[in-house]
Design an enzyme around this catalytic site. Structure first.
Site, mmCIF file in Angstrom:
data_model
loop_
_atom_site.group_PDB
_atom_site.id
_atom_site.type_symbol
_atom_site.label_atom_id
_atom_site.label_comp_id
_atom_site.label_asym_id
_atom_site.label_seq_id
_atom_site.Cartn_x
_atom_site.Cartn_y
_atom_site.Cartn_z
ATOM 1 N N TYR A 144 0.851 -1.187 0.000
ATOM 2 C CA TYR A 144 0.000 0.000 0.000
ATOM 3 C C TYR A 144 0.885 1.234 0.000
ATOM 4 O O TYR A 144 1.842 1.322 0.772
ATOM 5 C CB TYR A 144 -0.894 0.009 1.245
ATOM 6 C CG TYR A 144 -1.821 1.199 1.323
ATOM 7 C CD1 TYR A 144 -2.788 1.419 0.332
ATOM 8 C CD2 TYR A 144 -1.747 2.113 2.367
ATOM 9 C CE1 TYR A 144 -3.651 2.504 0.401
ATOM 10 C CE2 TYR A 144 -2.608 3.204 2.451
ATOM 11 C CZ TYR A 144 -3.559 3.398 1.463
ATOM 12 O OH TYR A 144 -4.408 4.469 1.534
ATOM 13 N N ASP A 239 9.185 2.937 0.579
ATOM 14 C CA ASP A 239 8.063 3.524 1.285
ATOM 15 C C ASP A 239 8.189 3.075 2.737
ATOM 16 O O ASP A 239 7.816 1.965 3.094
ATOM 17 C CB ASP A 239 6.736 3.080 0.665
ATOM 18 C CG ASP A 239 5.547 3.733 1.366
ATOM 19 O OD1 ASP A 239 5.750 4.331 2.438
ATOM 20 O OD2 ASP A 239 4.433 3.634 0.833
ATOM 21 N N LYS A 267 2.984 8.595 9.265
ATOM 22 C CA LYS A 267 2.767 7.938 10.561
ATOM 23 C C LYS A 267 3.739 8.417 11.659
ATOM 24 O O LYS A 267 3.551 9.499 12.175
ATOM 25 C CB LYS A 267 2.767 6.416 10.372
ATOM 26 C CG LYS A 267 1.634 6.032 9.396
ATOM 27 C CD LYS A 267 1.346 4.579 9.214
ATOM 28 C CE LYS A 267 0.090 4.426 8.373
ATOM 29 N NZ LYS A 267 0.216 3.696 7.148
HETATM 30 C C1 LIG Z 1 -0.300 4.298 5.751
HETATM 31 C C2 LIG Z 1 0.583 4.140 4.593
HETATM 32 C C3 LIG Z 1 0.607 5.070 3.540
HETATM 33 C C4 LIG Z 1 -0.370 6.207 3.460
HETATM 34 O O1 LIG Z 1 -0.216 7.125 4.493
HETATM 35 P P1 LIG Z 1 -1.444 8.083 4.866
HETATM 36 O O2 LIG Z 1 -0.864 9.016 5.873
HETATM 37 O O3 LIG Z 1 -2.519 7.202 5.396
HETATM 38 O O4 LIG Z 1 -1.848 8.774 3.619
HETATM 39 C C5 LIG Z 1 1.548 4.915 2.543
HETATM 40 N N1 LIG Z 1 2.421 3.893 2.565
HETATM 41 C C6 LIG Z 1 2.434 2.982 3.554
HETATM 42 C C7 LIG Z 1 3.460 1.893 3.537
HETATM 43 C C8 LIG Z 1 1.501 3.050 4.581
HETATM 44 O O5 LIG Z 1 1.475 2.117 5.523
#
Ligand SMILES: *Cc1c(COP(=O)(O)O)cnc(C)c1O
Length: 427
Positions: A144, A239, A267
């Site tokens: 994601y 990411d 986060k």
């Molecule tokens: C949560 C998440 C996102 C998106 O972050 P948001 O602050 O919810 O937009 C992107 N990449 C990873 C790996 C994530 O866990």
């Protein structure tokens, strides 16, 4: 367990908010329940609107790595609030934040603050395309990377739980440059490079898959991606929205000793406030406006209150490396304990974990990618989830999310959690 107030709130919420929640992962639909509305949280615990107290393994999906309502973070936020909530102009806190990130993460020489992980990824991908002058991106099934159009292909947890592979409302054109690969399958990525080679701007990957449940990278997978990117003049984007500042100071790139060209954060970096960031080598980041021609902006980016929270948490992590030893030890205790429990009770399930991140998969197959993750029995998960919740342990309401441990958790709480799990599986 009394849930009247949460149920009443949910009835109201669904009338005005789609599904009653402002982010789909908060819904309890897939486990056949209505969500608990949280009123407050402290340390490792959350309290809901009916006064029920839960030992929390979501931690706001990662940000609360020092525990909820951390005194020191709250103080810094209160101080910042008194000086004004936003100026829309440059501030000293942003310089401090940039310096700290560059100090903590050797691969980052320049960084831009944004407001969410979604924005960070969207912007990093644009920078990679601008820098390389190429369009194609390789992403992995089950990873994601936020909800921007180009990334919403086999995008992991949220969409997996909803039972749809892809989002509607995303035009085919928006994803036609997104090439899909299988997590942990280096040969597959090699094939994509054989076919598209010089058209590939970047490979984006969660260095530990944490949005199809936890899926660790196989030995050599990340190093292999690094090599393929270097050979083909493509950028490697880690990411690290979940792994960043969690697995180690410099996140997964330190933990696995592989350098990325660009890294995205969210986060933890905001300490509970809506913050994201992307950064990397200077020559790459200098394609970003107003230095370069890649446009990216944000009215509230680098917001002083958000910076105060993020800085306070990151400074603490930077100054207290023992936090990582503690988190990893708790991880070993919890997930190691779960592995032992599965063995002792002859449960055919899989426990995947890296540091303080882990998942219990209700399948007898090793989970190494999206396809194997999907062999999990989500009905069994739902039953397990309900038992844990009813016994005061709050985990994510989806088979395809990680458990998050915080520094505020203790050995006693981990043991208590293991006991509850044991009681459940014994019956
Ligand atoms: C949560 C998440 C996102 C998106 O972050 P948001 O602050 O919810 O937009 C992107 N990449 C990873 C790996 C994530 O866990």
């Amino acid at each position: 367990m009394k849930t009247e107030r949460s149920e009443k709130l949910f009835k109201e919420a669904v009338k005005m908010i789609p599904g009653g929640v402002n982010s789909p992962v908060r819904a309890f639909g897939s486990v056949g329940m209505t969500p608990r509305f949280i009123a407050s949280a402290e340390g490792a615990y959350m309290t809901d609107a009916d006064g029920n107290r839960y030992l929390d393994y979501v931690g706001s999906w990662g940000p609360m790595i020092l525990g909820h309502a951390n005194e020191m973070v709250l103080e810094k936020v209160a101080e910042a609030c008194k000086k004004g909530l936003s100026f829309g102009a440059a501030t000293e806190a942003e310089v401090d934040m940039a310096r700290l990130i560059c100090d903590m993460v050797p691969s980052i020489e320049m960084v831009r603050m944004v407001n969410s992980g979604t924005e960070a990824v969207m912007s990093a991908v644009r920078a990679a395309r601008g820098y390389t002058g190429r369009n194609k991106i390789i992403k992995f099934e089950g990873c994601y990377h936020g909800h921007s159009d180009a990334m919403l292909v086999k995008a992991g947890s949220g969409v997996m739980t909803a039972g749809v592979p892809d989002s509607s409302g995303v035009p085919a054109g928006a994803t036609e440059d997104t090439l899909l690969a299988v997590y942990n399958d280096l040969a597959g990525v090699e094939k994509l490079f054989d076919s598209w080679g010089k058209e590939i701007a970047a490979v984006i990957v969660e260095p530990v898959g944490a949005n199809m449940g936890v899926v660790p990278p196989k030995e050599g997978f990340l190093k292999g991606l690094r090599k393929l990117c270097t050979e083909n003049g493509s950028l490697l984007i880690f990411d690290e929205v979940i792994t960043g500042f969690r697995l180690a100071k410099a996140g997964a790139q330190e933990y696995f000793d592989v350098q990325s060209d660009l890294t995205t954060y969210g986060k933890i970096i905001g300490g509970g406030m809506p913050v994201g960031a992307y950064g990397g080598r200077k020559e790459v980041m200098e394609v970003v406006s107003p230095v370069g021609k890649v446009y990216q902006a944000g009215t509230l980016s680098g917001n002083p209150v958000a910076m105060a929270a993020g800085l306070a948490q990151l400074q603490y992590l930077n100054g207290h490396p023992e936090v990582y030893a503690h988190l990893n030890a708790l991880g070993e205790m919890l997930y190691g304990g779960m592995e032992k429990m599965c063995k002792d009770l002859q449960l055919p399930y899989q426990v995947n974990h890296v540091g303080s991140l882990g998942s219990l998969f209700f399948t007898d197959q090793p989970v190494v990618d999206y396809t194997s993750a999907k062999t999990s029995d989500t009905k069994k998960f739902a039953e397990y989830f309900r038992y844990m919740l009813e016994n005061g342990v709050y985990i994510a309401a989806s088979q395809f999310e990680a458990m998050f441990i915080s520094d505020a958790h203790t050995d006693e709480e981990i043991q208590h959690t293991l006991n509850i799990m044991h009681n459940y599986f014994e019956k």
